[in-house]
Design an enzyme around this catalytic site. Sequence first.
Site, PDB file in Angstrom:
ATOM      1  N   ASP A  68      14.597  16.024  -3.420  1.00  0.00           N
ATOM      2  CA  ASP A  68      14.255  16.074  -4.579  1.00  0.00           C
ATOM      3  C   ASP A  68      13.106  17.461  -4.742  1.00  0.00           C
ATOM      4  OD1 ASP A  68      17.218  15.892  -4.458  1.00  0.00           O
ATOM      5  OD2 ASP A  68      17.939  15.240  -6.053  1.00  0.00           O
ATOM      6  N   TYR A 115      11.495  18.131  -8.549  1.00  0.00           N
ATOM      7  CA  TYR A 115      11.079  17.502  -9.255  1.00  0.00           C
ATOM      8  C   TYR A 115      12.098  18.185 -10.343  1.00  0.00           C
ATOM      9  CZ  TYR A 115       6.603  16.532  -7.627  1.00  0.00           C
ATOM     10  OH  TYR A 115       5.652  16.374  -6.887  1.00  0.00           O
ATOM     11  N   HIS A 129       5.749   6.321   2.333  1.00  0.00           N
ATOM     12  CA  HIS A 129       5.784   7.849   1.468  1.00  0.00           C
ATOM     13  C   HIS A 129       4.586   7.325   0.246  1.00  0.00           C
ATOM     14  CE1 HIS A 129       7.123  10.207  -1.764  1.00  0.00           C
ATOM     15  NE2 HIS A 129       8.592  10.506  -1.271  1.00  0.00           N
ATOM     16  N   PHE A 168       6.665  18.257  -2.716  1.00  0.00           N
ATOM     17  CA  PHE A 168       5.882  17.595  -3.699  1.00  0.00           C
ATOM     18  C   PHE A 168       4.906  18.514  -4.733  1.00  0.00           C
ATOM     19  CE2 PHE A 168       6.464  15.039   0.067  1.00  0.00           C
ATOM     20  CZ  PHE A 168       6.885  14.281  -0.511  1.00  0.00           C
TER      21      PHE A 168
END
Length: 221
Positions: A65, A67, A187, A78
């Site tokens: 998703d 931010y 992750h 990211f």
Amino acid sequence: MNVKIESSWEEELEEEFSKPYFENLSQFVKEEYILNTCYPPGNLIFSAFNHTPFNKVKVVIIGQDPYHGEGQANGLCFSVNEGISNPPSLMNIFKEVESDLLIPYPKSGNLERWADQGILLLNATLTVQAHEAGSHQKKGWEQFTNAVISKLSNEQEGLVFLLWGGFAKKKGAKIDTNKHLVLESGHPSPLSANRGYWFGNKHFSATNTYLKETGRQQISW
């Protein structure tokens, strides 16, 4: 909303744009941006594609998703805008880059510099309502980004796919590993990284080694 996508991607994805699900998705997104604060800004929804044309893609990083905090999202997974504090996952990415390649921790969390070198920074869902994580999931974006991954896997050769965490691994499950290098790890989020599933994966040096072996310019991480 001023939403545009780079011409090579527009051509490659023309069939997707004309499908009923995408028309429904477009209507949903337009209404959401009118009724609510959403991220990234409309003109940055397709930033990943606009910075990295189809035939320039060398590496694909799959996020989930955007931010959902104010001023953070810039359309690249990211990545955050200039002057925004690095979120925990991005901090851990940079720590691994620093450890793997012995280069200084970067000053900016804006990953446009990666995208411009051929790294497609692709979130599975390209929009989100402010402060509502996952709010635009299951509206059609996942089908669209699955089509993007399939298109790259089927029509390109010698790409590097970096699949970080269970979600990305599932998203990239159908990538043709006979044609592409697929690197998997935990992750970079603190929960995963602190359990030993992220640090030491050396994905950044492995990517550059592969690019060099296949005769392409390495990434300046």
